[in-house]
Design a protein around this motif. Structure first.
Motif, PDB file in Angstrom:
ATOM      1  N   VAL A 269      -1.803  11.047   3.460  1.00 42.07           N
ATOM      2  CA  VAL A 269      -1.127   9.788   3.160  1.00 42.07           C
ATOM      3  C   VAL A 269       0.204   9.819   3.899  1.00 42.07           C
ATOM      4  CG1 VAL A 269      -0.171   8.304   1.374  1.00 42.07           C
ATOM      5  CG2 VAL A 269      -2.199   9.692   0.886  1.00 42.07           C
ATOM      6  N   VAL A 270       0.430   8.828   4.741  1.00 38.90           N
ATOM      7  CA  VAL A 270       1.621   8.801   5.592  1.00 38.90           C
ATOM      8  C   VAL A 270       2.413   7.526   5.308  1.00 38.90           C
ATOM      9  CG1 VAL A 270       2.486   8.952   7.950  1.00 38.90           C
ATOM     10  CG2 VAL A 270       0.307  10.039   7.349  1.00 38.90           C
ATOM     11  N   THR A 271       3.698   7.691   5.033  1.00 37.69           N
ATOM     12  CA  THR A 271       4.582   6.546   4.792  1.00 37.69           C
ATOM     13  C   THR A 271       5.921   6.795   5.481  1.00 37.69           C
ATOM     14  OG1 THR A 271       5.568   7.428   2.760  1.00 37.69           O
ATOM     15  CG2 THR A 271       3.526   6.153   2.523  1.00 37.69           C
ATOM     16  N   LYS A 272       6.737   5.763   5.544  1.00 33.91           N
ATOM     17  CA  LYS A 272       8.116   5.953   5.984  1.00 33.91           C
ATOM     18  C   LYS A 272       8.856   6.792   4.944  1.00 33.91           C
ATOM     19  CE  LYS A 272       8.225   1.430   8.243  1.00 33.91           C
ATOM     20  NZ  LYS A 272       8.873   0.095   8.252  1.00 33.91           N
ATOM     21  N   GLN A 273       9.946   7.401   5.356  1.00 28.74           N
ATOM     22  CA  GLN A 273      10.675   8.317   4.478  1.00 28.74           C
ATOM     23  C   GLN A 273      11.126   7.644   3.188  1.00 28.74           C
ATOM     24  OE1 GLN A 273      10.912  11.418   4.607  1.00 28.74           O
ATOM     25  NE2 GLN A 273      10.737  12.138   6.714  1.00 28.74           N
ATOM     26  N   ASP A 274      11.566   6.396   3.271  1.00 29.15           N
ATOM     27  CA  ASP A 274      12.111   5.720   2.084  1.00 29.15           C
ATOM     28  C   ASP A 274      11.119   4.769   1.432  1.00 29.15           C
ATOM     29  OD1 ASP A 274      12.039   3.929   4.139  1.00 29.15           O
ATOM     30  OD2 ASP A 274      14.037   3.090   3.802  1.00 29.15           O
ATOM     31  N   ALA A 275       9.860   4.770   1.895  1.00 30.56           N
ATOM     32  CA  ALA A 275       8.890   3.789   1.399  1.00 30.56           C
ATOM     33  C   ALA A 275       8.553   3.976  -0.068  1.00 30.56           C
ATOM     34  CB  ALA A 275       7.609   3.844   2.235  1.00 30.56           C
ATOM     35  N   MET A 276       8.627   5.212  -0.571  1.00 32.73           N
ATOM     36  CA  MET A 276       8.240   5.463  -1.955  1.00 32.73           C
ATOM     37  C   MET A 276       9.221   4.853  -2.957  1.00 32.73           C
ATOM     38  SD  MET A 276       5.348   7.065  -2.022  1.00 32.73           S
ATOM     39  CE  MET A 276       5.231   7.991  -3.542  1.00 32.73           C
ATOM     40  N   GLN A 277      10.347   4.352  -2.470  1.00 31.45           N
ATOM     41  CA  GLN A 277      11.278   3.657  -3.349  1.00 31.45           C
ATOM     42  C   GLN A 277      10.778   2.254  -3.699  1.00 31.45           C
ATOM     43  OE1 GLN A 277      15.202   3.736  -1.601  1.00 31.45           O
ATOM     44  NE2 GLN A 277      15.140   5.935  -1.228  1.00 31.45           N
ATOM     45  N   ARG A 278       9.822   1.756  -2.934  1.00 29.87           N
ATOM     46  CA  ARG A 278       9.228   0.452  -3.225  1.00 29.87           C
ATOM     47  C   ARG A 278       8.141   0.634  -4.280  1.00 29.87           C
ATOM     48  NH1 ARG A 278       7.135  -1.526   2.301  1.00 29.87           N
ATOM     49  NH2 ARG A 278       6.190  -3.112   0.932  1.00 29.87           N
ATOM     50  N   PRO A 279       8.194  -0.089  -5.385  1.00 27.18           N
ATOM     51  CA  PRO A 279       7.230   0.116  -6.481  1.00 27.18           C
ATOM     52  C   PRO A 279       5.779  -0.038  -6.048  1.00 27.18           C
ATOM     53  CG  PRO A 279       9.061  -1.252  -7.209  1.00 27.18           C
ATOM     54  CD  PRO A 279       9.218  -1.094  -5.731  1.00 27.18           C
ATOM     55  N   GLU A 280       5.498  -1.017  -5.159  1.00 29.16           N
ATOM     56  CA  GLU A 280       4.116  -1.235  -4.764  1.00 29.16           C
ATOM     57  C   GLU A 280       3.569  -0.092  -3.918  1.00 29.16           C
ATOM     58  OE1 GLU A 280       6.591  -3.645  -1.750  1.00 29.16           O
ATOM     59  OE2 GLU A 280       6.711  -2.944  -3.828  1.00 29.16           O
ATOM     60  N   VAL A 281       4.430   0.501  -3.080  1.00 28.62           N
ATOM     61  CA  VAL A 281       3.996   1.646  -2.274  1.00 28.62           C
ATOM     62  C   VAL A 281       3.746   2.856  -3.167  1.00 28.62           C
ATOM     63  CG1 VAL A 281       4.665   3.261  -0.451  1.00 28.62           C
ATOM     64  CG2 VAL A 281       5.160   0.827  -0.199  1.00 28.62           C
ATOM     65  N   LYS A 282       4.670   3.121  -4.065  1.00 26.22           N
ATOM     66  CA  LYS A 282       4.510   4.264  -4.976  1.00 26.22           C
ATOM     67  C   LYS A 282       3.251   4.101  -5.830  1.00 26.22           C
ATOM     68  CE  LYS A 282       6.977   7.206  -8.262  1.00 26.22           C
ATOM     69  NZ  LYS A 282       5.747   7.460  -9.056  1.00 26.22           N
ATOM     70  N   ALA A 283       2.997   2.871  -6.301  1.00 29.51           N
ATOM     71  CA  ALA A 283       1.822   2.629  -7.134  1.00 29.51           C
ATOM     72  C   ALA A 283       0.546   2.940  -6.360  1.00 29.51           C
ATOM     73  CB  ALA A 283       1.814   1.178  -7.620  1.00 29.51           C
ATOM     74  N   PHE A 284       0.474   2.500  -5.105  1.00 24.67           N
ATOM     75  CA  PHE A 284      -0.739   2.742  -4.317  1.00 24.67           C
ATOM     76  C   PHE A 284      -0.896   4.221  -3.990  1.00 24.67           C
ATOM     77  CE2 PHE A 284      -3.150   3.230  -0.419  1.00 24.67           C
ATOM     78  CZ  PHE A 284      -4.271   2.461  -0.687  1.00 24.67           C
ATOM     79  N   VAL A 285       0.179   4.864  -3.589  1.00 26.35           N
ATOM     80  CA  VAL A 285       0.097   6.287  -3.234  1.00 26.35           C
ATOM     81  C   VAL A 285      -0.312   7.118  -4.452  1.00 26.35           C
ATOM     82  CG1 VAL A 285       1.434   8.306  -2.497  1.00 26.35           C
ATOM     83  CG2 VAL A 285       1.697   6.115  -1.304  1.00 26.35           C
ATOM     84  N   ASP A 286       0.297   6.857  -5.588  1.00 22.19           N
ATOM     85  CA  ASP A 286      -0.080   7.592  -6.802  1.00 22.19           C
ATOM     86  C   ASP A 286      -1.548   7.364  -7.127  1.00 22.19           C
ATOM     87  OD1 ASP A 286       2.487   8.517  -7.023  1.00 22.19           O
ATOM     88  OD2 ASP A 286       3.096   7.127  -8.609  1.00 22.19           O
TER      89      ASP A 286
END
Length: 297
Positions: A269-286
């Motif tokens: 799973v690859v994201t930008k460094q600060d992307a996990m601060q966005r709730p929708e990105v964190k929800a999908f990654v989790d």
């Protein structure tokens, strides 16, 4: 003249017409009765006609008021509906996920309904491509990539490592065929991925001496095409177990040997460094990490 009519007065007129009472309309609009009365007088003065007749039980639409009330009621209902839609858009979030077509079709898409059920306000857009995406400049929020996990400047989480199994169509390998050990695969046409590395590595992992036949055969850029070629009886294919499960269950492919072997590459799973601060990105990654964990035997 109609364009100059005050919106508040028109709204007050609609509510009084609907409820038949100044007091009830004031409660619905969350204002005072005096404010509603003032707006009705203002509207009647502006149009020059009486809109309501006063009765003991309350107010009744006069002829002029009754002629325009249905249209104004519909107009305010449409405005309210449009405002509600805007509110829904405000909370709705869109997430763009990039991955290769085979992984999307065989693993991600069949599970995606569980994500949308859990997060109905997050709309997922799947982009299936084998082309490398620029996570820094592009619109992709999450990339599910197959490789060695070397993605400089990006946040990387190991998702899963596919297990490769040898498969073929049922008609290619019969019960009487001599295919009991890994070395026996060399007696059949071998179908390869684009770099032709998996078969030699799989054979070496099972103590088969180096043989030029391990590098011969048709190669395919995408695992989906590789599986289709195996289904067509063109040879033996070495593919991730997850990709072939549907075909094996349907009888279009068979696992010719019980010799699974971990692939060199894993999915990340690859994201930008600060992307996990966005709730929708964190929800999908989790969620996708949870699904991958549940996939493990």
């Amino acid at each position: 003249m109609a364009s100059s009519l005050p919106l508040l007065a028109l709204r007050a007129f609609v509510e009084v017409g609907r409820l038949g009472s100044i007091k009830a309309a004031a409660s619905a609009l969350n204002v005072t009765s005096g404010a509603v009365s003032q707006q009705i007088r203002l509207l009647e003065d502006r149009v020059g006609v009486t809109l309501f007749t006063r009765e003991r039980q309350g107010l009744r639409l006069a002829e002029a008021g009754a002629s325009v009330y249905p249209s104004l009621l519909l107009a305010f209902e449409q405005i309210e509906k449009a405002a509600q839609t805007l509110g829904e858009i405000k909370v709705r979030q869109t997430l763009t996920v990039s991955t290769v077509a085979t992984f999307a079709a065989s693993w991600l898409v069949p599970r995606l309904g569980r994500f949308t059920q859990r997060y109905p306000n997050i709309e997922v857009r799947i982009e299936a491509t084998s082309t490398t995406v620029d996570m820094h400049r592009g619109r992709v929020d999450v990339a599910l990539r197959h490789g060695l996990g070397i993605y400089p400047g990006l946040n990387i989480m190991r998702l899963m490592a596919p297990v490769l199994i040898p498969v073929a169509c049922p008609g290619l390998v019969t019960e009487s065929a001599e295919l009991k050990e890994p070395r026996d695969c060399l007696n059949y046409p071998l179908l390869h991925d684009s770099d032709r590395a998996d078969w030699p590595l799989w054979l070496a992992a099972h103590n088969v001496a180096k043989d030029q036949r391990a590098e011969r055969g048709t190669a395919f850029e995408d695992d989906f095409l590789l599986i289709r070629a195996a289904e067509a009886g063109q040879g033996l294919a070495l593919v991730p177990l997850e990709y072939a499960q549907t075909e094996i269950a349907a009888g279009r492919l068979v696992q010719v040997l019980n010799k699974p072997w971990p692939a060199r590459f894993a999915y990340y799973v690859v994201t930008k460094q600060d992307a996990m601060q966005r709730p929708e990105v964190k929800a999908f990654v989790d969620w996708v990490m949870e699904e991958a964990q549940n996939t493990l035997p």
